[in-house]
Design a protein around this motif. Structure first.
Motif, PDB file in Angstrom:
ATOM      1  N   LEU A  53     125.130  -4.668  82.620  1.00 50.62           N
ATOM      2  CA  LEU A  53     123.878  -4.276  81.975  1.00 50.62           C
ATOM      3  C   LEU A  53     123.881  -2.791  81.638  1.00 50.62           C
ATOM      4  O   LEU A  53     123.515  -2.379  80.532  1.00 50.62           O
ATOM      5  CB  LEU A  53     122.689  -4.590  82.881  1.00 50.62           C
ATOM      6  N   LEU A  78     121.639  -4.328  75.296  1.00 48.88           N
ATOM      7  CA  LEU A  78     121.248  -4.714  76.656  1.00 48.88           C
ATOM      8  C   LEU A  78     121.054  -6.224  76.728  1.00 48.88           C
ATOM      9  O   LEU A  78     121.534  -6.883  77.648  1.00 48.88           O
ATOM     10  CB  LEU A  78     119.951  -3.996  77.055  1.00 48.88           C
ATOM     11  N   PHE A  82     122.998  -9.005  78.924  1.00 51.45           N
ATOM     12  CA  PHE A  82     122.235  -9.902  79.797  1.00 51.45           C
ATOM     13  C   PHE A  82     122.611 -11.358  79.557  1.00 51.45           C
ATOM     14  O   PHE A  82     122.718 -12.154  80.493  1.00 51.45           O
ATOM     15  CB  PHE A  82     120.737  -9.701  79.550  1.00 51.45           C
TER      16      PHE A  82
ATOM     17  N   PHE B  13     119.905  -8.681  88.898  1.00 50.39           N
ATOM     18  CA  PHE B  13     120.384  -8.720  87.523  1.00 50.39           C
ATOM     19  C   PHE B  13     119.203  -8.803  86.560  1.00 50.39           C
ATOM     20  O   PHE B  13     119.095  -8.026  85.605  1.00 50.39           O
ATOM     21  CB  PHE B  13     121.307  -9.937  87.366  1.00 50.39           C
ATOM     22  N   VAL B  14     118.266  -9.699  86.871  1.00 40.46           N
ATOM     23  CA  VAL B  14     117.096  -9.865  86.007  1.00 40.46           C
ATOM     24  C   VAL B  14     116.198  -8.627  86.080  1.00 40.46           C
ATOM     25  O   VAL B  14     115.700  -8.145  85.065  1.00 40.46           O
ATOM     26  CB  VAL B  14     116.317 -11.137  86.411  1.00 40.46           C
ATOM     27  N   LEU B  16     117.006  -5.509  86.837  1.00 37.89           N
ATOM     28  CA  LEU B  16     117.612  -4.376  86.145  1.00 37.89           C
ATOM     29  C   LEU B  16     117.494  -4.547  84.629  1.00 37.89           C
ATOM     30  O   LEU B  16     117.214  -3.604  83.900  1.00 37.89           O
ATOM     31  CB  LEU B  16     119.094  -4.251  86.537  1.00 37.89           C
ATOM     32  N   PHE B  17     117.657  -5.801  84.181  1.00 40.40           N
ATOM     33  CA  PHE B  17     117.507  -6.092  82.765  1.00 40.40           C
ATOM     34  C   PHE B  17     116.104  -5.744  82.285  1.00 40.40           C
ATOM     35  O   PHE B  17     115.921  -5.100  81.263  1.00 40.40           O
ATOM     36  CB  PHE B  17     117.804  -7.571  82.492  1.00 40.40           C
ATOM     37  N   LEU B  20     115.624  -1.823  82.231  1.00 37.22           N
ATOM     38  CA  LEU B  20     116.276  -1.173  81.095  1.00 37.22           C
ATOM     39  C   LEU B  20     115.651  -1.632  79.782  1.00 37.22           C
ATOM     40  O   LEU B  20     115.534  -0.855  78.827  1.00 37.22           O
ATOM     41  CB  LEU B  20     117.781  -1.481  81.098  1.00 37.22           C
TER      42      LEU B  20
END
Lengths: 169, 273
Positions: A53, A78, A82, B13-14, B16-17, B20
């Protein structure tokens, strides 16, 4: 050459290629290929999610700095980062790879790579062009930009990948 | 335990996504309120320097074209100079008027025409007296408006930007209208708000009105291509051909209106009284 150095060099080369060469391609005002996404496509399978990411966001942001479009490429790239693990799972079927290898054509085959890259490029360009327009006005115009640019990006990326892949002996 | 750990990793992961992603959207919306100049930060000396290096390579391939362009502009200026030299005293007031503007030459280091929102980056910055809200003109017409300045470089909003809006007038009858760009062809713009009693013919020239205080009056904008009458509306539109070839933009002038601050202060005064 270790993976870090290889990817760092790819980052710089693709950024320069995008900013100095590809950004100057203007065909009919509709085609703007964004080949820098190849950097994210070629990161190793085993890369941790958070790093994926951050690198995707970072690559987009670097392009943004040169194009004076803060947030635009960062956001789209991004999303590409993802979605990458999900797309890999989808196109690989049962046995998802988890190696230090980069996605490529040598071990996975042309068909695999084309499906993989085309899906992600289409996704990236769709988000990018709608974010750029910042509205759904002139919908058909945006769709036309997305489809033409996606095809050209895919074409250039395939050329690069075929060029850098060592032939099997 | 292993599954729990995995779960958190996945959520990370989700998370941080989303973090950002929110950052990108924030940057994006900030850049859309363009006169707040969020883009200042991106016009750094670093990227400017790299872009300038790239532009310097391309320069050699366009030398002939550039010198032709400058020669043409020289000819036009000579003509004007002749006019002013032979001016009688009663018209001198006009001359004094135009002295309020200062022209700072600059070179384009980065420019796009194919995006919805295009920006021009030039190799002059605050060190050379460039400030926000100054106009950018090419040898053949208008080009953009400065929105961000660093020490050695400046970013300008190209006229080819969906947020660009400029007050212009028909040079034959001084009627005002507005110039916008719909994001398709870098050669063509749209003139809005044309009063119905006017019927512009193809080939009519359009110049800046001088009402925005960014550009002096009478800078070339373009010529009318086609006139569209809209049923049931008080104002009509026309498509125009830009006099500036944005695709070839290389040398530009930044226009500094020396009286801008004074005019703006005056306008503010009127509002509060």
């Amino acid at each position: 050459m270790n993976s870090y150095a290889k990817n760092a060099i790819r980052f710089v080369l693709l950024l320069l290629l995008q900013v100095f060469i590809v950004n100057n391609i203007r065909i009919g005002g509709y085609i703007n290929p964004y080949v820098y996404v190849l950097f994210v496509l070629l990161l190793p399978f085993s890369i941790p999610g958070w790093l994926l990411l951050i690198l995707g966001f970072g690559m987009g942001l670097a392009v943004d700095l040169f194009m004076a479009t803060p947030g635009l490429h960062a956001g789209a790239t991004l999303l590409l980062a993802f979605m990458r693990p999900a797309v890999i799972r989808l196109v690989s079927g049962a046995q998802s790879p988890d190696t230090d290898e980069s996605p490529g054509i040598s071990d996975k085959g042309k068909r695999w790579f084309i499906t993989y890259s085309f899906t992600l490029i289409l996704l990236h360009h769709t988000v990018l062009f709608f974010l750029e327009a910042f509205s759904f006005a002139r919908f058909t115009d945006t769709i036309l930009r997305i489809s033409l640019s996606t095809l050209f990006t895919e074409l250039i990326i395939l050329l690069i990948v075929f060029f850098i892949t060592k032939p099997k002996k | 335990m292993r599954n729990l750990f995995r779960f958190f990793l996945k959520q990370n992961f989700v998370l941080l996504f989303m973090l950002l992603g929110a950052l990108s959207i924030w940057l994006l919306t900030k850049s859309h309120t363009y006169h707040r100049a969020a883009i200042v930060n991106t016009t750094s000396n670093f990227t400017g320097g790299i872009l300038a290096f790239g532009a310097s390579i391309g320069d050699y391939f366009r030398l002939k074209e550039t010198s032709n362009q400058l020669a043409e502009q020289n000819a036009r200026l000579q003509e004007k100079l002749y006019f002013y030299e032979h001016l009688n005293d009663s018209l001198l007031i006009e001359l004094v008027d135009s002295v309020g503007f200062e022209y700072i030459p600059a070179r384009v280091v980065s420019n796009t025409v194919h995006l919805r929102n295009n920006y021009i980056i030039i190799n002059k910055g605050s060190k050379h007296g460039i400030e926000k809200e100054m106009g950018l003109v090419s040898p053949s017409g208008i080009a953009g408006i400065v929105i961000g300045v660093s020490e050695n470089y400046a970013t300008a909003l190209s006229i080819l930007h969906t947020h660009a809006r400029l007050s212009i007038k028909f040079s034959k009858n001084n009627q005002l209208a507005n110039l916008v760009w719909h994001g398709k062809d870098f050669k063509k713009g749209i003139v809005e708000d044309i009063p119905t009693h006017l019927s512009p013919a193809p080939g009519d020239t359009l110049v800046t009105s001088g009402h925005s205080f960014i550009f002096p009056e009478g800078i070339m904008v373009g010529t009318v291509l086609e006139y569209f009458e809209q049923e049931g509306r008080g104002l009509n539109e026309a498509s125009i051909q830009f006099s500036t070839d944005f695709n070839k933009l290389k040398y530009v002038y930044v226009v500094n209106n020396r009286n801008q601050n004074e005019i703006e202060a005056l306008l503010k005064l009127n509002v509060y009284e």
